[in-house]
Design an enzyme around this catalytic site. Sequence first.
Site, mmCIF file in Angstrom:
data_model
loop_
_atom_site.group_PDB
_atom_site.id
_atom_site.type_symbol
_atom_site.label_atom_id
_atom_site.label_comp_id
_atom_site.label_asym_id
_atom_site.label_seq_id
_atom_site.Cartn_x
_atom_site.Cartn_y
_atom_site.Cartn_z
ATOM 1 N NE ARG A 1 -5.158 -5.551 -4.264
ATOM 2 C CZ ARG A 1 -4.325 -4.893 -3.460
ATOM 3 N NH1 ARG A 1 -4.283 -5.174 -2.169
ATOM 4 N NH2 ARG A 1 -3.516 -3.972 -3.937
ATOM 5 C CE LYS B 1 -5.958 4.137 -10.552
ATOM 6 N NZ LYS B 1 -4.999 3.853 -9.465
HETATM 7 N N1 BES Z 1 -3.822 -0.219 -11.670
HETATM 8 C C1 BES Z 1 -3.421 0.247 -10.409
HETATM 9 C C2 BES Z 1 -1.933 0.099 -10.150
HETATM 10 C C3 BES Z 1 -1.048 1.104 -10.836
HETATM 11 C C4 BES Z 1 -0.984 2.401 -10.404
HETATM 12 C C5 BES Z 1 -0.224 0.706 -11.853
HETATM 13 C C6 BES Z 1 -0.141 3.304 -11.001
HETATM 14 C C7 BES Z 1 0.651 1.589 -12.454
HETATM 15 C C8 BES Z 1 0.688 2.887 -12.034
HETATM 16 C C9 BES Z 1 -4.135 -0.544 -9.307
HETATM 17 O O1 BES Z 1 -5.422 -0.952 -9.619
HETATM 18 C C10 BES Z 1 -4.218 0.342 -8.128
HETATM 19 O O2 BES Z 1 -4.900 1.335 -8.203
HETATM 20 N N2 BES Z 1 -3.519 -0.024 -7.066
HETATM 21 C C11 BES Z 1 -3.490 0.750 -5.869
HETATM 22 C C12 BES Z 1 -3.661 -0.190 -4.722
HETATM 23 C C13 BES Z 1 -3.894 0.511 -3.402
HETATM 24 C C14 BES Z 1 -5.243 1.187 -3.385
HETATM 25 C C15 BES Z 1 -3.794 -0.503 -2.294
HETATM 26 C C16 BES Z 1 -2.140 1.445 -5.803
HETATM 27 O O3 BES Z 1 -1.126 0.860 -6.145
HETATM 28 O O4 BES Z 1 -2.120 2.623 -5.434
HETATM 29 MN MN MN Z 2 -6.843 0.531 -9.148
#
Ligand code: BES
Ligand code: MN
Length: 495
Positions: free
Chosen positions: A353, A279
């Site tokens: 997931r 990230k």
């Molecule tokens: N934990 C995050 C989702 C998230 C992001 C929650 C920001 C709250 C605020 C999750 O694990 C994630 O990183 N999801 C990605 C999925 C994508 C790579 C398909 C997302 O939502 O960007």
């Molecule tokens: Mn994630």
Amino acid sequence: MKYSIKAGAADKINSECEIVFVWAKGILSDEAKLLDAAANKVISKVIKAGDFNGNLAETSLIHQPQGLSAKRVLLVGAGLKTKFNGKSAIKAIRAAYRVTQSLPATGLHFAIASVTVTDRDSSWLTSRLAEEGESSYYRYTATKSKNAKAPATKTVSISPINGGQRKSLDSALKRGFALGKAINVAKELGNLPGNVCTPSYLAEQAKQLGDKNKSITTQILGEKQMQRLGMGSLLSVSAGSAEEAKLIVMQYKGAKADSRPYAIVGKGVTFDTGGISLKGGNGMDEMKYDMCGAASVVATMGCVAELKLPINIVGIVGAVENMPGSKATKPGDVVTSMSGLTIEILNTDAEGRLVLCDALTYTERFNPRSVIDIATLTGAAVATFGSHVTALLSNNDDLASEIIGCGTDCADPAWQLPMWDEYQSLLNSNFADIANIGGPRAGTITAACFLSRFAEKFNWAHLDIAGSAWVSGAEKGATGRPVPLLVEYLSNQKA
Ligand code: BES
Ligand code: MN
Ligand code: ZN
């Protein structure tokens, strides 16, 4: 705090802070009228002077009112009497506690016997007073060496509200108190930093819950045991981390041993760096909240035990830390889930997931009546709903409607998104049975579609709490949601 029902005429109550409602345009509630008459019209004077109008959530504090036993009177605006519904009641109650938190008063009394809520009963209002009292007095202190002075309030008494039977009001108070405490448990677990709240820490909390409650048995599976079960998907997430992954299994028995349980399954990513699909740095600290689903499961289990709900419930948490490292999973890697389905991991940041799918397959062994998973799963859920609403997706429309109803009832709302077959093909993979991402569009839906492949054997609903589980900014902190929604749903079930 301690909560009790205390009867007595409003003008005779001996309290350090007596709280009364005033309706819009300065119309006094029956209790405010009594106080006004006994205290030389002091309330009418405040209103006449224009200091206070009775608008919803407005407050005004009167010190040492002459002629009353109460040391202070707190006027709380309740808005239009005809429009005083559950939502307005919550706003008025929160406004009251916001003021009382900074007062030196050790005891509060809500003199609101005459107050009626248009769409709720007296038990609801009584319960909510305790719930909001507990949750609004929550303070995070765990990792601060110097803490601001704790609020002084120790006791809250509430007049028996119109038409409420003493017994049902007493149990409403207990319920609200238990719920408020559970909300705070979820907040605390969420707020603890990732270097404290690790998978092992979560497992320890769950174990302690089992030690404290005879009705709960906790079992912790480590990585070896998960390997034996074939949980290649969950384990792929923790591969880059020095912290051992844990599968936490809490069983609550409130009904006969053979009564089919309800299952709640939480995402417990104690920190989500994204893994090799790292990230960006901005706001990454907030990924300590990526275990808020797990926190809501642990907190809810404690609450149902305290409430002695007459059903069986299984609480399952997949606890992992998502880190990059030489052993971390790489984009393109293919893993085999416990269900046997192979997964091409195209983005290691879509890890929730991967954790949940194996936890869901594990849940099959309990033959559950329904399964609700709770996860901070997608940024897309925040884009869709903001922070007010939890995203809900389900393979059973009756279950979805029931959950939406519960959310409305307890003011912890969830709203459904479609999970139609058209979306499933976005998960096609050239190299495995399924890919772990479905492209940039409809992210909340494709994430749920992924999970649905592992939920075919039961009635299942998915709560994406990415927007509702915590707030950012100056007031950064976990909200404790969706503990109210889960407790509401479980309270409505039968053995
Ligand atoms: N934990 C995050 C989702 C998230 C992001 C929650 C920001 C709250 C605020 C999750 O694990 C994630 O990183 N999801 C990605 C999925 C994508 C790579 C398909 C997302 O939502 O960007
Ligand atoms: Mn994630
Ligand atoms: Zn995550």
